[in-house]
Scaffold this motif. Structure first.
Motif: not given
Length: 435
Positions: A175-204
């Motif tokens: 809870y230390n950070w707010v939901t919009i997060g850091s733009m630097a973090d988003l810029d640094a993320a790879t496509l594979d990291e986004f896909k992994a986040f989706n595969k982990k959390y957006y599931t039935p």
């Protein structure tokens, strides 16, 4: 134009304005998707929603903003919905849709005329089953989120107010950070990291599908089975809650904001999470202090002493913890310490004396009206059913919440103020214009 008028008529059609019991059916699909159905034929409208149990607290410290980013990204399209077509399908069928993200969950929804139920179910199944996550979508939504941050945070007066509170109250918990997060973090993320986040959390198995409105239960079950049953289950998610050390001495700090001319003073306290009875009691304490023009701080500081242009208090309740915040903005260059003393005096009164019977009656009426208001439209019912299942582990919370509110006493309000709103348990922040 007729379709749009029809839609807004439906949105205005409310459930009977009384605390009636919400009847629902709930069950699980084999893939772990929890389904909640509520039939209400008072208006030809239906709300279709999916709540994923993922928010900013599920992110890594160097990859903040992912959950909010996915709120945007999962509108990009799917294997069967072309890029940019999702919202067009909704609007062309007389509906409205949106999504929102908190530290704890992401909530997607559509509201349609009831004859478009299958459309809503299909859209959410597409979002879950095979969203398109590629470089084009990531780049596009990255720019959208950056613009949102510039508009709502970076260039907004007091836009970093809440961020400063959370990073002072929480040092171990995400809870230390707010939901919009850091733009630097988003810029640094790879496509594979986004896909992994989706595969982990957006599931039935990490979601609840809630449908409320003018539906036939048996037919709706068949549609849900048809569209969702074949979606593969995800890996079971293991969560651990980071435990904060108690605050045992007052923390005083200063923050600066380029976008303000009037400073602010605030006191923030770490309090229990939303499922605690004490959380709702703290909401009542907050209402005594600042809800409405006749509330204690407003009457004293804005009306009588005229040393404040605005005062407020609120209990921001989340799954694991809450943040109870009291603040004031000075009038006529009143010293911030004067405002802090006035706020302290009102908190001490809560701690040392029971609120009056008339205040308590007014408070009970306010909270009962708020409860009825939350369940006055099908979308509100859908969200509250999903909240009950996801956070209270009890879908029927929607029907017992008012009873729990009515059980809260004047003594309970005094007790929570004495337990949690003490000087040695708080952060005091001087929020100043940056020169």
């Amino acid at each position: 134009m007729k379709k749009r008028f029809f839609y807004f008529f439906l949105m205005a059609s409310a459930v009977s304005a009384s605390a009636q019991k919400i009847v629902y059916t709930e069950y699980d699909l084999k893939n772990g998707l929890h389904v909640i159905l509520h039939q209400d034929k008072s208006a030809p409208v239906v709300a279709v929603s999916v709540m994923y149990h993922v928010g900013s607290k599920d992110e890594q410290p160097n990859r903040t903003g992912f959950a909010h980013f996915f709120e945007h990204l999962l509108f990009e399209g799917s294997d069967n919905i072309k890029r940019g077509e999702f919202m067009k399908i909704v609007s062309s069928n007389g509906g409205q849709n949106n999504a929102n993200t908190t530290q704890d969950r992401t909530f997607y929804y559509e509201v349609f005329p009831s004859n478009q139920l299958a459309t809503g179910i299909w859209l959410e199944s597409e979002r879950m089953m095979h969203p398109v996550i590629n470089e084009v979508g990531v780049k596009t939504q990255n720019e959208v989120v950056k613009e949102e941050k510039r508009l709502r945070v970076d260039n907004q007066p007091y836009g970093n107010f809440f961020s400063e509170v959370m990073k002072h109250l929480f040092t171990k918990h995400p809870y230390n950070w707010v939901t919009i997060g850091s733009m630097a973090d988003l810029d640094a993320a790879t496509l594979d990291e986004f896909k992994a986040f989706n595969k982990k959390y957006y599931t039935p198995n990490n979601a609840v599908l809630t449908i409320a409105g003018d539906i036939d239960i048996a037919k709706t079950k068949a549609l849900v089975e048809s569209y969702f049953a074949d979606i593969p289950s995800g890996v079971a998610i293991t969560r651990t809650t980071a435990k904060e050390d108690p605050i045992t001495s007052e923390i005083i700090d200063t923050a600066y904001d380029n976008n303000i001319q009037i400073p602010a003073i605030l006191a923030a306290y770490r309090v229990p999470g939303e499922t605690s009875k004490e959380s709702k009691t703290l909401e009542m304490a907050s209402a005594v202090l600042s809800q409405g023009n006749s509330s204690r701080m407003s009457k004293k500081m804005v009306d009588d002493k005229k040393n404040s242009v605005q005062v407020g208090s609120f209990n921001y309740s989340l799954e694991d913890y809450g943040a109870y915040i009291i603040y004031a903005l000075p009038n006529n260059e009143t010293p911030l310490d004067t405002l802090l003393n006035d706020m302290n005096e009102e908190v001490i009164k809560l701690q040392t004396s029971l609120i009056s019977e008339s205040e308590f009656t007014k408070l009970q009426n306010q909270f009962e009206n708020d409860y009825i208001g939350k369940n006055s439209k099908m979308l509100g019912v859908a969200e509250n059913l999903a909240d009950g299942y996801t956070f209270y582990k009890n879908t029927n919370n929607i029907n017992t919440e008012l009873d729990e509110i009515r059980k809260i006493t004047r003594q309970d309000i005094q007790d929570v103020a004495k337990k949690y709103l003490n000087k040695n348990q708080r952060v005091v922040l001087y929020y100043l214009p940056k020169k």
